[in-house]
Structure formats: structure tokens, C-alpha cells
Design an enzyme around this catalytic site. Structure first.
Site, PDB file in Angstrom:
ATOM      1  N   GLU A  76       0.814  -1.213   0.000  1.00  0.00           N
ATOM      2  CA  GLU A  76       0.000   0.000   0.000  1.00  0.00           C
ATOM      3  C   GLU A  76       0.854   1.274   0.000  1.00  0.00           C
ATOM      4  O   GLU A  76       0.580   2.213  -0.745  1.00  0.00           O
ATOM      5  CB  GLU A  76      -0.894  -0.020   1.258  1.00  0.00           C
ATOM      6  CG  GLU A  76      -1.765   1.191   1.472  1.00  0.00           C
ATOM      7  CD  GLU A  76      -3.012   1.192   0.594  1.00  0.00           C
ATOM      8  OE1 GLU A  76      -3.213   0.209  -0.143  1.00  0.00           O
ATOM      9  OE2 GLU A  76      -3.741   2.190   0.640  1.00  0.00           O
ATOM     10  N   ASP A  77       1.899   1.290   0.801  1.00  0.00           N
ATOM     11  CA  ASP A  77       2.579   2.569   1.089  1.00  0.00           C
ATOM     12  C   ASP A  77       4.020   2.667   0.604  1.00  0.00           C
ATOM     13  O   ASP A  77       4.694   3.657   0.887  1.00  0.00           O
ATOM     14  CB  ASP A  77       2.585   2.824   2.610  1.00  0.00           C
ATOM     15  CG  ASP A  77       1.183   3.069   3.150  1.00  0.00           C
ATOM     16  OD1 ASP A  77       0.317   3.463   2.349  1.00  0.00           O
ATOM     17  OD2 ASP A  77       0.972   2.868   4.352  1.00  0.00           O
TER      18      ASP A  77
END
Ligand code: MN
Length: 294
Positions: A76-77
Site C-alpha cells: 500500500e505505502d
């Protein structure tokens, strides 16, 4: 601050044969890809996946789940992707991390109907592999523990979502300590005034209540033992959130709430032993009609 070695030591306690090298590699990888990122607290981002792994170890999860906890925000990041996670850590870990990434993409809003829909999507994700939901709960718990660093409006939104969605999931999974902690943390954000007042009032009676709990445990243990019942008696002060929920739902004041104290009696025996125990208890304290459930 939690260190990787603490997590490793604790998983070894309940899983001596676990693949520590896998965990170690995930930790180093997570440190590398999150490098330079910070939490709102100003701490290095790595603190977060490490704490999430720590919570998963508290839940005595397997090495694959704890590894996925260390990696849970990487797709996700960071610049990594599912393929890389699969290649480096294998399919079971990649499956969990990818599942979490999908949940992260579900947008939560405060509107009721969106919540119901999101609730279903979570359920769907959960039915694929319960471990995805457990990692998500650990993630939310650490975020709730560090909520003070968020701006006020975000804090309220996250707290409400925690009450609406995550605490009920923890409850459904039977993780009572987590349900209670989530509710307590959310309650403090949503109704700080009420919490302060309740705490003050409960605090003033706390000592007396603790003495009372000890007394009652003594009486119960003795009377049940006199009847040759094998039993274990515990007592506790109920948590703030459940006391408040009861006051709200029944329109009662704190003085009208009977059960700020709860006892649990576990009797080792057959059904007739349990009824014998119940009879003894009812002979000491008269039951309130309509409040007794068999
Ligand atoms: Mn996270």
C-alpha cells in the site's frame, strides 16, 4: 519501544520451531522500504509494523501471520508490489499482505449504508482467511493506541469507525481484551467529558469496590467449596464503555447501574453441580426476578 528481538523471543515461547529467518528478513525488508517514512508521532514508520507484529504475537499467531504483519503496509505505502512480496516471502505471506491491501482500499465513510456495505466486504475478506482480519484488527489497535497524533476530525472519524466495525469484529472473534481496549480508546476520543466524569465518580468508590470484590470472592469460594464443588471464582470492575453503554441504553444514572462489578464462577463438573452451585449462590443473595437467565 518494542524491538524485533522482543517479538522474536515471544514467538519462540509458543512456537519454538518457527522460521525466525523469515521474520528477520521481513523485518529488514520492511525497514528498507519504509525508510524515510514517519508516523504522525514523528517516529520512524517501522515502529508501526513492528508493534502490529507484537500484537499478533500477543494473539499467539503463526509465523506467516506475524511476517505478514511486519509487511502489512508495504504494498500500500511503498514502492514494492505483490509480485516482489511473493518472490521474497512466498505465497502464503503474499496472499495475506495482498488481502490487507484490498481491505485498505475500501473507503469508509460515516454514512450508515456505506458502513453496512463495508461491513459485508470485510466479512467477505474474512471468510477467505481469518488471519487477514486478525492482522487488520492488530493494525487498527495500534492506530487507536497512537490516535493522539492525528488531527481532531480524523481522530473522531477513526474512533467512530472503530466502534462501528472493528470492536464488533473483535467481539465476534472472542478476543475480549481487544474489544474492550478498542472501545475504551474510541470512547475516550468520542466522549471525553463523559469519560472524565465517570472515571472521577468510579475512582472515588474504587477502593471500596475492590474490597467488596475480595469479600464476595471469599464468601463464594468458601460456600461452594463447602458443598464439595470444584470451582474458580474471579471478580472485576466493569470497563467504562460497557457501563456507559448500559446507562445510555436503559436511561439509567451511575447510581442505578447494578453491575459495575462482575463475577465469574467456573464450576468443574456436570450440569447438576452447576445448578447446585447456582442454588447456593441464590441462597446467599436473592435473585432479581426476570434478570436470571438459565
Ligand atoms: Mn498499518
Amino acid at each position: 519501544m518494542l524491538r524485533f528481538n522482543d517479538v522474536a523471543d515471544r514467538i519462540l515461547e509458543y512456537s519454538p520451531a518457527c522460521d525466525l529467518a523469515l521474520l528477520q528478513r521481513a523485518y529488514v525488508f520492511s525497514a528498507k522500504v519504509h525508510e524515510g517514512q514517519e508516523r504522525l508521532s514523528g517516529e520512524p514508520y517501522l515502529v508501526h509494523p513492528l508493534e502490529v507484529a507484537g500484537i499478533l504475537v500477543d494473539l499467539r499467531m503463526d509465523e506467516v501471520t506475524v511476517t505478514a504483519g511486519l509487511l502489512h503496509d508495504t504494498i500500500e505505502d511503498t514502492l514494492t508490489n505483490e509480485e516482489e512480496i511473493r518472490r521474497l516471502f512466498g505465497e502464503p505471506v503474499a496472499f495475506l499482505v495482498a488481502g490487507l491491501t484490498k481491505i485498505a482500499k475500501i473507503e469508509f465513510t460515516s454514512a450508515r449504508e456505506r458502513q453496512a456495505e463495508n461491513f459485508r466486504k470485510m466479512l467477505l475478506a474474512m471468510s477467505k482467511d481469518i488471519r487477514i482480519l486478525l492482522i487488520k484488527l492488530a493494525d487498527r489497535l495500534h492506530n487507536m493506541r497512537t490516535l493522539q497524533y492525528m488531527p481532531e476530525d480524523a481522530r473522531r472519524r477513526v474512533a467512530q469507525e472503530t466502534l462501528d466495525i472493528y470492536a464488533p469484529f473483535a467481539h465476534r472473534l472472542g478476543i475480549n481484551w481487544m474489544k474492550q481496549e478498542l472501545e475504551d480508546l474510541a470512547f475516550r476520543v468520542l466522549k471525553p467529558g463523559v469519560v472524565e466524569e465517570l472515571e472521577e465518580r468510579l475512582q472515588s468508590q474504587r477502593k471500596a469496590r475492590e474490597v467488596y470484590i475480595e469479600e464476595v470472592i471469599g464468601i463464594l469460594s468458601k460456600r461452594l467449596a463447602d458443598a464439595d464443588l470444584q470451582c474458580e471464582v474471579t471478580g472485576r470492575l466493569k470497563d467504562l464503555f460497557s457501563i456507559h453503554a448500559k446507562m445510555e441504553s436503559q436511561g439509567l444514572s451511575l447510581d442505578e447501574i447494578y453491575d459495575v462489578i462482575a463475577f465469574r464462577i467456573v464450576i468443574d463438573g456436570l450440569a447438576n453441580d452447576v445448578y447446585l452451585g447456582l442454588g447456593i449462590i441464590h441462597s446467599i443473595w436473592r435473585p432479581v426476578p426476570a434478570r436470571v437467565k438459565d
